[in-house]
Motif scaffolding. Sequence first.
Motif, short mmCIF file in Angstrom:
data_model
loop_
_atom_site.label_atom_id
_atom_site.label_comp_id
_atom_site.label_asym_id
_atom_site.label_seq_id
_atom_site.Cartn_x
_atom_site.Cartn_y
_atom_site.Cartn_z
N UNK A 183 0.84 -1.20 0.00
CA UNK A 183 0.00 0.00 0.00
C UNK A 183 0.88 1.25 0.00
N UNK A 184 1.90 1.28 0.86
CA UNK A 184 2.79 2.43 0.95
C UNK A 184 3.52 2.66 -0.39
N UNK A 185 4.01 1.60 -1.01
CA UNK A 185 4.71 1.73 -2.30
C UNK A 185 3.76 2.28 -3.37
N UNK A 186 2.56 1.71 -3.43
CA UNK A 186 1.60 2.12 -4.46
C UNK A 186 1.28 3.61 -4.37
N UNK A 187 1.16 4.14 -3.16
CA UNK A 187 0.76 5.54 -2.97
C UNK A 187 1.93 6.45 -2.57
N UNK A 188 3.15 5.93 -2.60
CA UNK A 188 4.36 6.72 -2.31
C UNK A 188 4.24 7.45 -0.98
N UNK A 189 3.96 6.71 0.07
CA UNK A 189 3.86 7.30 1.40
C UNK A 189 4.43 6.32 2.43
N UNK A 190 4.68 6.84 3.60
CA UNK A 190 5.17 6.03 4.71
C UNK A 190 4.23 6.24 5.89
N UNK A 191 3.67 5.15 6.38
CA UNK A 191 2.77 5.22 7.53
C UNK A 191 3.59 5.26 8.82
N UNK A 192 3.20 6.10 9.78
CA UNK A 192 3.89 6.12 11.06
C UNK A 192 3.81 4.74 11.73
N UNK A 193 4.87 4.39 12.47
CA UNK A 193 4.97 3.08 13.12
C UNK A 193 3.74 2.75 13.96
N UNK A 194 3.28 3.70 14.78
CA UNK A 194 2.16 3.42 15.67
C UNK A 194 0.86 3.21 14.91
N UNK A 195 0.69 3.89 13.79
CA UNK A 195 -0.51 3.68 12.98
C UNK A 195 -0.43 2.33 12.28
N UNK A 196 0.76 1.96 11.79
CA UNK A 196 0.95 0.63 11.19
C UNK A 196 0.60 -0.46 12.20
N UNK A 197 1.06 -0.31 13.43
CA UNK A 197 0.79 -1.30 14.47
C UNK A 197 -0.71 -1.41 14.75
N UNK A 198 -1.39 -0.28 14.74
CA UNK A 198 -2.84 -0.26 14.92
C UNK A 198 -3.53 -1.04 13.80
N UNK A 199 -3.12 -0.78 12.56
CA UNK A 199 -3.72 -1.50 11.43
C UNK A 199 -3.43 -2.99 11.50
#
Length: 158
Positions: A22-38
């Motif tokens: 998802x991050x590669x497709x949209x050229x973004x980096x999710x914060x660690x804590x949000x990634x952990x939540x997901x």
Amino acid sequence: MATLLRTSEGGPPLTDETLRSFERKYALVLPRTYREFLLATNGGRPERDLLKFEGPAGASPCRIHLFFGLNDPIESCRLDWNLEVFRERLSPHLLPIATTEGADLICLAVTGEQAGMLFYWDGYAREGERGLYFLAGDFPSLLSALHADELSPRIIRA
């Protein structure tokens, strides 16, 4: 980190590779804590859903109806679907991560100086009116600001 918020009705379990894709497709980096939540919840309806902040009408409470996830069978519950639908209406540095009971969004800044900060986007603001309001400096701060009341969803513990 254990999730700071329990949810119900989240999407199917995620893998780290799904998030990286998802991050590669949209050229973004999710914060660690949000990634952990997901990874822990893949979105869903929060047990603590009431948020008070300085919004469109001064001190505006709102209810977070749903945190978006990935691969949900209901497309309007997906991060990628919401990103595509609101692309023309949101600043390019914002990722819509949740919806309120109305047409408003909770957005995460994913690039630039504000990366990691969260904002309330007023879906009813007219052109030329203020439509974006600061909520929290990071995802854990947003979660800790959420409260429950008698109208909040109840999650039964197993």
